[in-house]
Design an enzyme around this catalytic site. Sequence first.
Site, PDB file in Angstrom:
ATOM      1  N   SER A  33       0.830  -1.208   0.000  1.00  0.00           N
ATOM      2  CA  SER A  33       0.000   0.000   0.000  1.00  0.00           C
ATOM      3  C   SER A  33       0.860   1.252   0.000  1.00  0.00           C
ATOM      4  O   SER A  33       1.726   1.408   0.859  1.00  0.00           O
ATOM      5  CB  SER A  33      -0.858   0.072   1.271  1.00  0.00           C
ATOM      6  OG  SER A  33      -1.768  -0.964   1.309  1.00  0.00           O
ATOM      7  N   HIS A  65      -3.310   0.083  -4.738  1.00  0.00           N
ATOM      8  CA  HIS A  65      -2.582  -1.047  -5.307  1.00  0.00           C
ATOM      9  C   HIS A  65      -2.735  -0.987  -6.812  1.00  0.00           C
ATOM     10  O   HIS A  65      -3.832  -0.789  -7.316  1.00  0.00           O
ATOM     11  CB  HIS A  65      -3.120  -2.368  -4.765  1.00  0.00           C
ATOM     12  CG  HIS A  65      -2.680  -2.640  -3.374  1.00  0.00           C
ATOM     13  ND1 HIS A  65      -1.701  -3.541  -3.061  1.00  0.00           N
ATOM     14  CD2 HIS A  65      -3.054  -2.077  -2.212  1.00  0.00           C
ATOM     15  CE1 HIS A  65      -1.503  -3.536  -1.758  1.00  0.00           C
ATOM     16  NE2 HIS A  65      -2.320  -2.660  -1.220  1.00  0.00           N
ATOM     17  N   HIS A  87      -4.568  -9.707  -0.927  1.00  0.00           N
ATOM     18  CA  HIS A  87      -4.546  -9.951   0.517  1.00  0.00           C
ATOM     19  C   HIS A  87      -5.557 -11.029   0.896  1.00  0.00           C
ATOM     20  O   HIS A  87      -6.568 -11.206   0.212  1.00  0.00           O
ATOM     21  CB  HIS A  87      -4.928  -8.670   1.274  1.00  0.00           C
ATOM     22  CG  HIS A  87      -4.047  -7.499   0.978  1.00  0.00           C
ATOM     23  ND1 HIS A  87      -4.230  -6.697  -0.124  1.00  0.00           N
ATOM     24  CD2 HIS A  87      -2.968  -7.011   1.642  1.00  0.00           C
ATOM     25  CE1 HIS A  87      -3.294  -5.748  -0.125  1.00  0.00           C
ATOM     26  NE2 HIS A  87      -2.521  -5.910   0.923  1.00  0.00           N
ATOM     27  N   TYR A  89      -7.604 -10.698   3.229  1.00  0.00           N
ATOM     28  CA  TYR A  89      -8.871 -10.039   3.591  1.00  0.00           C
ATOM     29  C   TYR A  89      -9.746  -9.741   2.389  1.00  0.00           C
ATOM     30  O   TYR A  89     -10.911  -9.385   2.542  1.00  0.00           O
ATOM     31  CB  TYR A  89      -8.636  -8.778   4.428  1.00  0.00           C
ATOM     32  CG  TYR A  89      -7.910  -7.640   3.738  1.00  0.00           C
ATOM     33  CD1 TYR A  89      -8.503  -6.916   2.707  1.00  0.00           C
ATOM     34  CD2 TYR A  89      -6.630  -7.294   4.121  1.00  0.00           C
ATOM     35  CE1 TYR A  89      -7.840  -5.874   2.080  1.00  0.00           C
ATOM     36  CE2 TYR A  89      -5.956  -6.255   3.512  1.00  0.00           C
ATOM     37  CZ  TYR A  89      -6.563  -5.546   2.483  1.00  0.00           C
ATOM     38  OH  TYR A  89      -5.908  -4.532   1.871  1.00  0.00           O
ATOM     39  N   GLU A  90      -9.201  -9.892   1.178  1.00  0.00           N
ATOM     40  CA  GLU A  90     -10.035  -9.720  -0.007  1.00  0.00           C
ATOM     41  C   GLU A  90     -10.861 -10.980  -0.283  1.00  0.00           C
ATOM     42  O   GLU A  90     -11.628 -11.016  -1.238  1.00  0.00           O
ATOM     43  CB  GLU A  90      -9.164  -9.383  -1.216  1.00  0.00           C
ATOM     44  CG  GLU A  90      -8.492  -8.020  -1.089  1.00  0.00           C
ATOM     45  CD  GLU A  90      -7.482  -7.760  -2.196  1.00  0.00           C
ATOM     46  OE1 GLU A  90      -7.903  -7.399  -3.308  1.00  0.00           O
ATOM     47  OE2 GLU A  90      -6.273  -7.937  -1.950  1.00  0.00           O
ATOM     48  N   ALA A 117       2.857  -1.373   4.188  1.00  0.00           N
ATOM     49  CA  ALA A 117       2.563  -0.269   5.096  1.00  0.00           C
ATOM     50  C   ALA A 117       2.148  -0.899   6.411  1.00  0.00           C
ATOM     51  O   ALA A 117       1.519  -1.962   6.420  1.00  0.00           O
ATOM     52  CB  ALA A 117       1.414   0.571   4.547  1.00  0.00           C
ATOM     53  N   MET A 212      -1.212  -6.342   7.457  1.00  0.00           N
ATOM     54  CA  MET A 212      -2.149  -7.337   6.919  1.00  0.00           C
ATOM     55  C   MET A 212      -1.565  -8.100   5.727  1.00  0.00           C
ATOM     56  O   MET A 212      -2.303  -8.547   4.853  1.00  0.00           O
ATOM     57  CB  MET A 212      -3.447  -6.644   6.491  1.00  0.00           C
ATOM     58  CG  MET A 212      -4.082  -5.775   7.579  1.00  0.00           C
ATOM     59  SD  MET A 212      -5.475  -4.844   6.945  1.00  0.00           S
ATOM     60  CE  MET A 212      -5.754  -3.661   8.263  1.00  0.00           C
ATOM     61  N   SER A 213      -0.241  -8.221   5.695  1.00  0.00           N
ATOM     62  CA  SER A 213       0.371  -8.929   4.551  1.00  0.00           C
ATOM     63  C   SER A 213       1.699  -9.543   4.988  1.00  0.00           C
ATOM     64  O   SER A 213       1.985  -9.675   6.168  1.00  0.00           O
ATOM     65  CB  SER A 213       0.614  -7.944   3.397  1.00  0.00           C
ATOM     66  OG  SER A 213       1.595  -6.984   3.766  1.00  0.00           O
ATOM     67  N   ASN A 236       1.428   4.929  10.493  1.00  0.00           N
ATOM     68  CA  ASN A 236       0.633   5.439  11.626  1.00  0.00           C
ATOM     69  C   ASN A 236       1.063   4.724  12.881  1.00  0.00           C
ATOM     70  O   ASN A 236       1.634   3.623  12.818  1.00  0.00           O
ATOM     71  CB  ASN A 236      -0.863   5.176  11.375  1.00  0.00           C
ATOM     72  CG  ASN A 236      -1.147   3.703  11.113  1.00  0.00           C
ATOM     73  OD1 ASN A 236      -1.000   3.237   9.988  1.00  0.00           O
ATOM     74  ND2 ASN A 236      -1.514   2.980  12.136  1.00  0.00           N
ATOM     75  N   HIS A 248      -7.646   4.976   6.176  1.00  0.00           N
ATOM     76  CA  HIS A 248      -6.914   4.320   5.089  1.00  0.00           C
ATOM     77  C   HIS A 248      -6.279   5.335   4.136  1.00  0.00           C
ATOM     78  O   HIS A 248      -5.160   5.132   3.661  1.00  0.00           O
ATOM     79  CB  HIS A 248      -7.822   3.365   4.317  1.00  0.00           C
ATOM     80  CG  HIS A 248      -7.111   2.642   3.198  1.00  0.00           C
ATOM     81  ND1 HIS A 248      -6.126   1.693   3.432  1.00  0.00           N
ATOM     82  CD2 HIS A 248      -7.207   2.757   1.855  1.00  0.00           C
ATOM     83  CE1 HIS A 248      -5.658   1.250   2.262  1.00  0.00           C
ATOM     84  NE2 HIS A 248      -6.302   1.877   1.290  1.00  0.00           N
TER      85      HIS A 248
HETATM   86  N1  HPA Z   1      -2.759  -1.923  11.251  1.00  0.00           N
HETATM   87  C1  HPA Z   1      -2.763  -2.863  10.278  1.00  0.00           C
HETATM   88  N2  HPA Z   1      -2.345  -2.638   9.066  1.00  0.00           N
HETATM   89  C2  HPA Z   1      -1.886  -1.417   8.775  1.00  0.00           C
HETATM   90  C3  HPA Z   1      -1.844  -0.389   9.720  1.00  0.00           C
HETATM   91  C4  HPA Z   1      -2.303  -0.662  11.027  1.00  0.00           C
HETATM   92  O1  HPA Z   1      -2.290   0.194  11.933  1.00  0.00           O
HETATM   93  N3  HPA Z   1      -1.327   0.693   9.099  1.00  0.00           N
HETATM   94  C5  HPA Z   1      -1.063   0.332   7.832  1.00  0.00           C
HETATM   95  N4  HPA Z   1      -1.391  -0.939   7.616  1.00  0.00           N
END
Ligand code: HPA
Length: 273
Positions: A33, A65, A87, A89-90, A117, A212-213, A236, A248
């Site tokens: 991302s 993406h 991912h 989650y998709e 990310a 998440m990856s 973040n 996001h």
């Molecule tokens: N959590 C999970 N995935 C992420 C985050 C997060 O805070 N930031 C960017 N991808």
Amino acid sequence: MADDPFSLAEHAADAIRTRFGDVQARVAVVLGSGWGPAADVLGDTVNECPFDELPGFPASTVPGHGGALRHARAGTVDLLIFRGRVHLYEGHGPATVVHGVRAAILAGAKVVILTNACGSLNASFPAGTPVLLRDHINLTGQTPMAGPPPPKPYAIRFVDVTDAYSPRLRALAQSFDPTLGEGVYAQFLGPQYETPAEIHMARVIGADLVGMSTAIETIAARHLGAEVLAISLVTNLAAGLQGKPLDHAEVVAQGQAAGERVGRLLRKVIEVA
Ligand code: HPA
């Protein structure tokens, strides 16, 4: 057509080689991302192919993406750049998530560089910081090694994931940027961000970063014998630590701000990896 994930990856590897003029790309890079802007600095573009023209690649559904495989050259090194990933989650299974990584390795890649990310739990890694993965905790409950055993001639499914993230490649990256820190990455399934209680748990079990990856792809790459370097861009502070809700769009924007700078560092690694 292929009925197991390994033969599907072999088909894709053949298609990649054919499409890119029998190239033997030593390095494969997966851009996460917000890492889009890094694509152009990793190497000089030779050719590009949309994922939907290659066997087994589903369309990505995530804004930020891309959706194409690029052949590029950094110095004398040929590389494959995955502009976008899929991912869990998709709704894809782990075999689909790791398909590109498997195909790249079967097409000849010896080094896989995974980018993502992430959220940070570690005060020494504020937003905008690139961090090397030293290890991971797979909290998804899923793995690409589940299912029928890999067919011959592939290694058995009981993959050793000690030193999954190559100490050699980490040292190489740190030789170009001695300020690069290392952390443990916990992969959650997502797509919702974590609760503060989940972040507390992640901290207690030793995570510095959450995302998440990546962990799933690393497992598949190690099974096929490739060396893995993974680098997270902190976008973040993790849930409950930054005093405002996670967004996001902000995650993608942070990635774009730092992606190019980190891309230049990765190019140096790629040229000698
Ligand atoms: N959590 C999970 N995935 C992420 C985050 C997060 O805070 N930031 C960017 N991808």
